[in-house]
Design an enzyme around this catalytic site. Structure first.
Site, PDB file in Angstrom:
ATOM      1  N   ARG A   1     -29.416  62.110  18.359  1.00 47.06           N
ATOM      2  CA  ARG A   1     -28.707  61.338  17.335  1.00 47.06           C
ATOM      3  C   ARG A   1     -29.144  59.895  17.525  1.00 47.06           C
ATOM      4  O   ARG A   1     -28.805  59.261  18.533  1.00 47.06           O
ATOM      5  CB  ARG A   1     -27.194  61.494  17.519  1.00 47.06           C
TER       6      ARG A   1
ATOM      7  N   HIS B   1     -29.063  63.441   7.562  1.00 46.21           N
ATOM      8  CA  HIS B   1     -28.005  64.046   8.368  1.00 46.21           C
ATOM      9  C   HIS B   1     -27.928  65.541   8.012  1.00 46.21           C
ATOM     10  O   HIS B   1     -26.938  66.021   7.450  1.00 46.21           O
ATOM     11  CB  HIS B   1     -26.670  63.356   8.086  1.00 46.21           C
TER      12      HIS B   1
ATOM     13  N   GLN C   1     -24.880  67.994   9.148  1.00 47.16           N
ATOM     14  CA  GLN C   1     -23.664  67.825   8.365  1.00 47.16           C
ATOM     15  C   GLN C   1     -23.762  68.596   7.056  1.00 47.16           C
ATOM     16  O   GLN C   1     -22.796  69.249   6.624  1.00 47.16           O
ATOM     17  CB  GLN C   1     -23.410  66.344   8.085  1.00 47.16           C
TER      18      GLN C   1
ATOM     19  N   ASP D   1     -18.400  59.015   1.369  1.00 47.62           N
ATOM     20  CA  ASP D   1     -18.671  58.616   2.748  1.00 47.62           C
ATOM     21  C   ASP D   1     -18.252  57.157   2.890  1.00 47.62           C
ATOM     22  O   ASP D   1     -17.950  56.477   1.894  1.00 47.62           O
ATOM     23  CB  ASP D   1     -20.173  58.798   3.045  1.00 47.62           C
TER      24      ASP D   1
ATOM     25  N   CYS E   1     -17.506  63.487   5.122  1.00 48.90           N
ATOM     26  CA  CYS E   1     -18.116  63.885   6.392  1.00 48.90           C
ATOM     27  C   CYS E   1     -17.384  63.317   7.609  1.00 48.90           C
ATOM     28  O   CYS E   1     -17.629  63.768   8.732  1.00 48.90           O
ATOM     29  CB  CYS E   1     -19.590  63.492   6.414  1.00 48.90           C
TER      30      CYS E   1
ATOM     31  N   ARG F   1     -18.793  72.301  11.127  1.00 45.94           N
ATOM     32  CA  ARG F   1     -19.894  71.747  11.923  1.00 45.94           C
ATOM     33  C   ARG F   1     -20.167  72.668  13.109  1.00 45.94           C
ATOM     34  O   ARG F   1     -21.321  72.920  13.472  1.00 45.94           O
ATOM     35  CB  ARG F   1     -19.546  70.338  12.423  1.00 45.94           C
TER      36      ARG F   1
END
Length: 322
Positions: free
Chosen positions: A116, A143, A146, A238, A278, A306
């Site tokens: 990450r 991403h 996700q 988001d 998310c 997830r």
């Protein structure tokens, strides 16, 4: 073992990197989602799968995380393997060791790497030099993990992905990029509404639109949140300022204020539309409290997924199917 997913396709994924959804076909994405549904069902029934027995995942974090770290670490444990957390201060990358040396060293110790980080180039270089699978846990560009969970959630809630209308309202960031690609690949329609100057990158939009044409779906960019929300099956948002953009917070608040997902936006969508985020969320900024905590919100199912989506990914690229 089961009939929920194509085992031949799953076996073809073994050893494959997961850097972006651009590299995965529609069939491969559906295979991962069906495998996630299967593993989730077995987990809920108390049945144990250990396809990663004896396997270790190195997890490199140059960005802070809650969901990514916990879901990968717990996922590896539930699959019979182990996860090794490495912060940016725990490894020699922070002191100038090359990506290639790091990749080669880790390849001799562990069975997979999840990273990450900020720059997509870091992940691409790591994958180039590693001899084990590399997973994109998040970059400033994409991403994909996700979005696997997002597609899983929509499929569970709506029964299908093909023909679904998704409205993403907010910053044209890594989430918007991966959602556009993921939706295009599975035949869902997506409209991204961003303020002028904050739209997704043209190159990624054009790529997603090319894929969408092949799947008889659409990818549209607009500056009107109400237009995006019209007859949507899913409303998604988001945060307005992602990690590393904190100095832009005030400027972004002014630009994004008309893009808050609230009752007016939800009223433009279908009556049975779901709300997705998310996380982490800033209630009262990108989404009103009544929406994110309301009956249409599926944010915690989305967050739980997830775990299940990543277990499917780990099993497909690192494990042995039981």
């Amino acid at each position: 073992m089961n009939t929920l997913y194509r085992e031949d396709v799953t076996n073809e994924l073994k050893g494959k990197n997961f850097l972006s959804l651009k590299d995965f076909s529609k069939e491969e994405i559906h295979t991962l989602l069906d495998l996630a549904i299967y593993l989730k069902k077995r987990y809920k029934q108390g049945l144990i799968n250990h396809p990663l027995k004896g396997k270790t995942l190195a997890m490199i974090f140059e960005k802070a995380s809650t969901r990514t770290r916990v879901s990968f670490e717990v996922g590896m444990y539930q699959l019979g393997g182990s996860a090794l957390f490495l912060s940016k201060n725990d490894i020699q990358l922070s002191r100038g060791e090359s990506i290639s040396d790091t990749a080669n060293v880790l390849s001799s110790y562990v069975d997979g790497i999840m990273i990450r980080t900020f720059d997509q180039g870091t992940i691409d270089a790591l994958a180039t030099h590693a001899s084990i699978p590399v997973i994109n846990g998040l970059t400033d560009l994409y991403h994909p993990c996700q979005v696997l969970a997002d597609l899983l959630t929509i499929k569970e809630r709506k029964g299908t992905l093909n023909g679904m209308n998704i409205a993403y309202i907010g910053d044209g960031n890594n989430m918007a990029h991966s959602l556009m690609i993921g939706c295009a690949k599975v035949g869902a329609n997506i409209t991204v509404a961003s303020p002028n100057g904050y739209e997704p990158l043209n190159s990624i939009t054009e790529f997603a639109q090319t894929i969408a044409k092949q799947e008889n779906s659409s990818v549209e960019i607009t500056n009107s949140p109400l237009h995006a929300a019209m007859e949507a099956d899913v409303i998604y948002t988001d945060v307005w300022a992602s990690m590393g953009q904190e100095e832009e917070q005030i400027e972004r608040e002014l630009a994004f204020r008309p893009f808050q997902v609230n009752e007016n936006i939800m009223n433009e969508a279908k009556k049975d539309a779901i709300f997705m985020h998310c996380l982490p969320a800033h209630r009262g900024e990108e989404v009103s409290t009544d929406v994110i905590d309301g009956e249409q919100s599926v944010i915690f199912q989305q967050s739980e997924n997830r775990l299940h989506a990543q277990k499917a990914l780990l099993t497909a690229i690192m494990g042995e199917l039981e």
